[in-house]
Design a protein around this motif. Structure first.
Motif, PDB file in Angstrom:
ATOM      1  N   ILE A   1       4.891  28.262 -52.048  1.00 31.56           N
ATOM      2  CA  ILE A   1       5.724  27.947 -50.891  1.00 31.56           C
ATOM      3  C   ILE A   1       4.845  27.719 -49.665  1.00 31.56           C
ATOM      4  CG2 ILE A   1       7.583  28.770 -49.413  1.00 31.56           C
ATOM      5  CD1 ILE A   1       8.394  30.599 -51.783  1.00 31.56           C
ATOM      6  N   PRO A   2       4.905  26.539 -49.054  1.00 24.92           N
ATOM      7  CA  PRO A   2       4.106  26.297 -47.847  1.00 24.92           C
ATOM      8  C   PRO A   2       4.556  27.206 -46.701  1.00 24.92           C
ATOM      9  CG  PRO A   2       4.996  24.247 -48.746  1.00 24.92           C
ATOM     10  CD  PRO A   2       5.680  25.360 -49.453  1.00 24.92           C
ATOM     11  N   LYS A   3       3.572  27.674 -45.912  1.00 24.07           N
ATOM     12  CA  LYS A   3       3.923  28.489 -44.756  1.00 24.07           C
ATOM     13  C   LYS A   3       2.932  28.224 -43.634  1.00 24.07           C
ATOM     14  CE  LYS A   3       1.332  32.540 -46.391  1.00 24.07           C
ATOM     15  NZ  LYS A   3       1.414  33.968 -46.751  1.00 24.07           N
ATOM     16  N   ILE A   4       3.401  28.379 -42.403  1.00 23.36           N
ATOM     17  CA  ILE A   4       2.535  28.239 -41.234  1.00 23.36           C
ATOM     18  C   ILE A   4       1.866  29.580 -40.975  1.00 23.36           C
ATOM     19  CG2 ILE A   4       2.500  27.863 -38.736  1.00 23.36           C
ATOM     20  CD1 ILE A   4       4.764  25.872 -39.099  1.00 23.36           C
ATOM     21  N   ILE A   5       0.531  29.559 -40.897  1.00 22.51           N
ATOM     22  CA  ILE A   5      -0.193  30.816 -40.713  1.00 22.51           C
ATOM     23  C   ILE A   5      -0.819  30.946 -39.321  1.00 22.51           C
ATOM     24  CG2 ILE A   5      -0.685  31.095 -43.161  1.00 22.51           C
ATOM     25  CD1 ILE A   5      -3.563  30.096 -42.462  1.00 22.51           C
ATOM     26  N   GLY A   6      -0.734  29.867 -38.535  1.00 21.24           N
ATOM     27  CA  GLY A   6      -1.314  29.956 -37.201  1.00 21.24           C
ATOM     28  C   GLY A   6      -1.145  28.674 -36.414  1.00 21.24           C
ATOM     29  N   VAL A   7      -1.488  28.728 -35.124  1.00 22.72           N
ATOM     30  CA  VAL A   7      -1.368  27.581 -34.213  1.00 22.72           C
ATOM     31  C   VAL A   7      -2.720  27.327 -33.563  1.00 22.72           C
ATOM     32  CG1 VAL A   7      -0.256  26.753 -32.090  1.00 22.72           C
ATOM     33  CG2 VAL A   7       1.052  28.124 -33.740  1.00 22.72           C
ATOM     34  N   ASN A   8      -3.082  26.054 -33.450  1.00 16.04           N
ATOM     35  CA  ASN A   8      -4.299  25.689 -32.725  1.00 16.04           C
ATOM     36  C   ASN A   8      -3.952  25.586 -31.236  1.00 16.04           C
ATOM     37  OD1 ASN A   8      -6.591  24.596 -31.616  1.00 16.04           O
ATOM     38  ND2 ASN A   8      -6.924  23.117 -33.271  1.00 16.04           N
ATOM     39  N   LEU A   9      -4.166  26.671 -30.512  1.00 23.40           N
ATOM     40  CA  LEU A   9      -3.770  26.728 -29.102  1.00 23.40           C
ATOM     41  C   LEU A   9      -4.585  25.779 -28.232  1.00 23.40           C
ATOM     42  CD1 LEU A   9      -3.313  30.600 -28.721  1.00 23.40           C
ATOM     43  CD2 LEU A   9      -1.546  28.862 -29.063  1.00 23.40           C
ATOM     44  N   ASP A  10      -5.780  25.406 -28.700  1.00 18.98           N
ATOM     45  CA  ASP A  10      -6.626  24.497 -27.921  1.00 18.98           C
ATOM     46  C   ASP A  10      -5.994  23.111 -27.791  1.00 18.98           C
ATOM     47  OD1 ASP A  10      -8.483  26.488 -27.618  1.00 18.98           O
ATOM     48  OD2 ASP A  10      -9.710  25.854 -29.334  1.00 18.98           O
ATOM     49  N   GLU A  11      -5.111  22.771 -28.748  1.00 17.11           N
ATOM     50  CA  GLU A  11      -4.501  21.434 -28.731  1.00 17.11           C
ATOM     51  C   GLU A  11      -3.052  21.479 -28.250  1.00 17.11           C
ATOM     52  OE1 GLU A  11      -5.034  19.129 -32.224  1.00 17.11           O
ATOM     53  OE2 GLU A  11      -7.149  19.651 -32.462  1.00 17.11           O
ATOM     54  N   ARG A  12      -2.598  22.615 -27.730  1.00 20.97           N
ATOM     55  CA  ARG A  12      -1.203  22.714 -27.258  1.00 20.97           C
ATOM     56  C   ARG A  12      -1.006  21.856 -26.012  1.00 20.97           C
ATOM     57  NH1 ARG A  12       1.488  28.425 -27.144  1.00 20.97           N
ATOM     58  NH2 ARG A  12       2.119  27.729 -29.218  1.00 20.97           N
ATOM     59  N   ARG A  13       0.114  21.143 -25.955  1.00 26.89           N
ATOM     60  CA  ARG A  13       0.432  20.279 -24.815  1.00 26.89           C
ATOM     61  C   ARG A  13       0.751  21.112 -23.567  1.00 26.89           C
ATOM     62  NH1 ARG A  13       4.667  16.872 -28.183  1.00 26.89           N
ATOM     63  NH2 ARG A  13       6.025  18.333 -27.088  1.00 26.89           N
ATOM     64  N   PRO A  14       0.384  20.620 -22.380  1.00 24.82           N
ATOM     65  CA  PRO A  14       0.642  21.385 -21.133  1.00 24.82           C
ATOM     66  C   PRO A  14       2.124  21.634 -20.887  1.00 24.82           C
ATOM     67  CG  PRO A  14      -0.920  19.601 -20.757  1.00 24.82           C
ATOM     68  CD  PRO A  14      -0.377  19.394 -22.136  1.00 24.82           C
ATOM     69  N   ASP A  15       2.994  20.711 -21.341  1.00 20.72           N
ATOM     70  CA  ASP A  15       4.431  20.856 -21.084  1.00 20.72           C
ATOM     71  C   ASP A  15       5.153  21.626 -22.210  1.00 20.72           C
ATOM     72  OD1 ASP A  15       4.107  18.975 -23.052  1.00 20.72           O
ATOM     73  OD2 ASP A  15       5.604  17.577 -22.242  1.00 20.72           O
ATOM     74  N   SER A  16       4.405  22.254 -23.086  1.00 24.74           N
ATOM     75  CA  SER A  16       4.998  22.987 -24.212  1.00 24.74           C
ATOM     76  C   SER A  16       5.878  24.133 -23.733  1.00 24.74           C
ATOM     77  CB  SER A  16       3.877  23.540 -25.102  1.00 24.74           C
ATOM     78  OG  SER A  16       4.393  24.383 -26.091  1.00 24.74           O
ATOM     79  N   GLN A  17       7.031  24.306 -24.404  1.00 22.07           N
ATOM     80  CA  GLN A  17       7.970  25.371 -24.056  1.00 22.07           C
ATOM     81  C   GLN A  17       8.135  26.336 -25.237  1.00 22.07           C
ATOM     82  OE1 GLN A  17       9.567  25.783 -21.035  1.00 22.07           O
ATOM     83  NE2 GLN A  17       8.195  24.122 -20.369  1.00 22.07           N
ATOM     84  N   PRO A  18       8.232  27.653 -24.961  1.00 23.78           N
ATOM     85  CA  PRO A  18       8.446  28.626 -26.047  1.00 23.78           C
ATOM     86  C   PRO A  18       9.716  28.306 -26.836  1.00 23.78           C
ATOM     87  CG  PRO A  18       7.898  29.747 -23.992  1.00 23.78           C
ATOM     88  CD  PRO A  18       8.123  28.307 -23.647  1.00 23.78           C
ATOM     89  N   THR A  19       9.700  28.595 -28.114  1.00 23.70           N
ATOM     90  CA  THR A  19      10.855  28.331 -28.978  1.00 23.70           C
ATOM     91  C   THR A  19      11.966  29.338 -28.686  1.00 23.70           C
ATOM     92  OG1 THR A  19       9.494  27.416 -30.736  1.00 23.70           O
ATOM     93  CG2 THR A  19      11.665  28.259 -31.373  1.00 23.70           C
ATOM     94  N   GLN A  20      13.162  28.824 -28.431  1.00 15.73           N
ATOM     95  CA  GLN A  20      14.346  29.662 -28.234  1.00 15.73           C
ATOM     96  C   GLN A  20      15.125  29.705 -29.547  1.00 15.73           C
ATOM     97  OE1 GLN A  20      14.942  31.361 -25.352  1.00 15.73           O
ATOM     98  NE2 GLN A  20      12.981  30.508 -24.629  1.00 15.73           N
TER      99      GLN A  20
END
Length: 666
Positions: free
Chosen positions: A379-398
């Motif tokens: 089963i594929p799963k997300i294990i992390g986020v590359n914060l260096d490539e996060r967009r400046p206008d990114s919003q936390p997930t609600q």
């Protein structure tokens, strides 16, 4: 008689050439010469059908058509393996083995874990009699005609093989054959297959065995199963299987210590990429059969084996959106919709996000560059986020507050990770999911009715709960999409046959939360009928073997709901089984009721499984290890020294099989 001799001579010669080519990888004649001899044999068999032989090499070209694959009960259950992802897990496993066995010298057989479709093949008097898929471990599908087309599977054995035994392994599709199949599809404008494992598994269920014969499937074998086999160790079993004509990979190795196990793992973690087929780990088995028998099984896995999984392949992609799925219990599962990416042989577009806590913990946001891997290579799963490539206008997930299907406000029970939709009887995915669970193989096993058809029936307004199935008419079903008169007839017949399904399966089919197969069997056996369960108090339920507070509370809540009671009343009127059929019961007596037995050693008049059945059939319970709760130990020859010492320390009576017989005869 000359014709028969000619036929037999040709068959023997071709079988030997198949073995040389597909098992030994050492052909002694050209493909043209082989095909010429095979054509000669086919012509002779056509002219002389009186000399038909089901073991002829001509059966490998296929031709038999199987419309419905018969479900076969496994004589010996096909267990799954416990998985480990670190060497510490293996060290802990070795300690558990030593604790049960005592101070003994352990050897281990290390084998590669092949990524294919599991198969169990029965041989009688040296001939292939039946091949059955793993299924749910208790029963599988008869795919004998298709397995006979696989050239590396011997149809006739050679040497000193037992009269009857099963051999188990994996049906695989080597990389080269998989790539050739996909190239052929691309050339004719068709969609290529996604990965070798799924293609191999799907091939076993093709109806025309001639089509299976065209696919370059292979079979790698690794375990012998049966009574009184001429082996004392796993490694000896592999050697014997090779001598009898089976394709057993040479990568397996006998080692003397857990340190040597680690050396084997380290080597193949690097060199697995040089193999011609997929492998995702190493299987480590206690080598000595005597110790395997002493260690026994849990409810799911052998205690004497452990699968070490190689570190999962990891890729980077973009999270495009998050959607939310509703399960049959109302649990909400968030799903990541990804930019498609190749991962471990498949194209991955979606991955589980598990729950709100996991999203918050990883701070996963739409548009993020994420690291994805396959948990356990499945089963594929997300294990992390590359914060260096996060967009400046990114919003936390609600996280959503209302059900995406029925818009009911979600609830979250204290102590649980999931959010739930409480609209149990009005939320479409929950209704459909419960009916799909009811008809499933382990539950009511309704032939002719699948999950997609349940959705069609619900959307057409024909069913809103599983009791409605029993009021369906063929005329109502025929207009549905992809439904013809014959398939509608099969569906109605399948529903009618389900009225004979035994009570323990019906109880599981009802979908009471936390009541799985094992719990359903225990409740059915204890209470005998549905009315006794419905009227039980929470304390009554907790006193049932292995029933805890959570399960008991769930059962109480289920029967407090008037809608559930009405549905059960309707099912009773339709003839569904809601009590144990004593005529079909294997119970002989209750002379052993209240006693727990531990079985150890080798016996003269029983197999270990037969002895355990005798205990249960006379009301006793079989324990997996000796403790202060154990009432008796039944000891055969070669009883494990650790068990003997512990039984003596706890002053537990030790019986031989003859004393046990006197006990149940009384």
């Amino acid at each position: 008689m000359d014709i028969l001799n000619t036929l037999q001579s040709l068959r023997n010669e071709l079988n030997q050439h198949n073995y040389n080519y597909y098992v030994l990888d050492k052909p002694t004649i050209s493909d043209f010469e082989f095909d010429t001899k095979l054509k000669q044999l086919q012509d002779l068999e056509m002219k002389h059908p009186e000399f038909f032989d089901e073991n002829s090499p001509t059966v490998r070209v296929g031709g038999a058509v199987t419309k419905n694959f018969e479900t076969i009960q496994h004589e010996y259950r096909m267990y799954s393996l416990d998985n480990s992802y670190s060497k510490d897990d293996l060290l802990d496993w070795e300690k558990r083995c030593q604790k049960i066995l005592g101070d003994v010298s352990l050897e281990f057989t290390c084998e590669l874990k092949y990524d294919g479709a599991s198969i169990s093949i029965l041989y009688e008097n040296g001939s292939l009699k039946r091949a059955v898929t793993r299924g749910d471990g208790f029963q599988g599908d008869d795919v004998t005609n298709n397995i006979k087309t696989i050239k590396s599977v011997p149809i006739r054995l050679k040497g000193d093989y037992p009269d009857k035994f099963e051999i188990r392994g994996e049906i695989i599709l080597p990389f080269a054959g998989f790539e050739k199949m996909n190239q052929d599809l691309i050339e004719i404008g068709e969609t290529p297959y996604s990965n070798p494992r799924n293609t191999a598994s799907g091939s076993l269920k093709l109806q025309n065995s001639a089509e299976v014969a065209k696919r370059p499937l292979d079979c790698l074998l690794y375990t012998l199963v049966g009574n009184n086999l001429p082996i004392s160790s796993q490694f000896q079993g592999l050697q014997k299987a090779r001598e009898w004509g089976f394709k057993v990979p040479n990568e397996s190795k006998l080692v003397k210590s857990i340190e040597e196990v680690f050396e084997f793992i380290n080597y193949w973690d690097i060199h697995r990429h040089d193999l011609p087929y997929e492998t995702d780990g190493v299987v480590v088995k206690v080598n000595q059969v005597q110790y395997q028998e002493e260690l026994g099984y849990t409810s799911k896995s052998p205690r004497w084996a452990m699968a070490y999984k190689f570190k999962a392949e990891q890729v980077v992609t973009t999270l495009n959106s998050i959607s939310y799925q509703v399960g049959r219990t109302g649990a909400i599962t968030p799903v990541a919709n990804l930019e498609p990416v190749q991962l471990a042989g498949t194209i991955v577009k979606r991955a589980s996000l598990h729950n709100a806590d996991q999203i918050e913990k990883l701070d996963i946001r739409i548009g993020d560059t994420v690291f994805v891997e396959k948990g356990g290579e499945i089963i594929p799963k997300i294990i992390g986020v590359n914060l260096d490539e996060r967009r400046p206008d990114s919003q936390p997930t609600q996280y959503i507050t209302h059900c995406p299907e029925c818009n009911t406000e979600l609830i979250r029970i204290e102590g649980e990770a999931n959010h739930y939709c409480p609209n149990f009887y009005g939320c479409p995915p929950q209704i459909i999911g419960r009916i799909q669970h009811y008809i499933s193989r382990k539950a009511m096993d309704i032939d002719g009715l699948g999950g997609e058809t349940v959705t069609l029936l619900y959307n057409a307004g024909l069913v809103s709960n599983y009791a409605d199935l029993y009021e369906l008419k063929k005329e109502q079903v025929i207009p549905l999409e992809r439904m013809a008169e014959k398939s509608a007839e099969n569906l109605i017949n399948g529903i009618e046959k389900s009225k004979k399904i035994p009570f323990e399966s019906v109880l599981y089919a009802l979908g009471i939360r936390y009541v799985g197969e094992t719990v359903a069997k225990k409740l059915a056996k204890h209470y005998k009928n549905i009315d006794a369960i419905a009227s039980a108090t929470i304390m009554d339920l907790i006193l049932v073997d292995e029933i805890g507070d959570k399960i008991a509370q769930s059962v109480i809540q289920f029967f407090e709901n008037n809608s559930n009671v009405e549905i059960i009343d309707r099912l009773k009127r339709y003839g569904v089984q809601f009590e144990i059929n004593e005529a079909n019961s294997t119970t002989v007596s209750d002379v052993l009721k209240g006693s727990i037995f531990v079985v150890s050693g080798v016996f003269e008049t029983y197999s270990r499984d037969d002895l355990k059945k005798a205990i249960e059939n006379n009301g006793g319970k079989v324990g997996s290890s000796i403790s202060s709760k154990t009432n008796y130990v039944i000891a055969g020859s070669n009883m494990g020294p650790a068990k003997l010492d512990k039984a003596n320390q706890l002053k537990i009576p030790i019986l031989d099989e003859y004393e046990f017989n006197k006990m149940i005869d009384a």
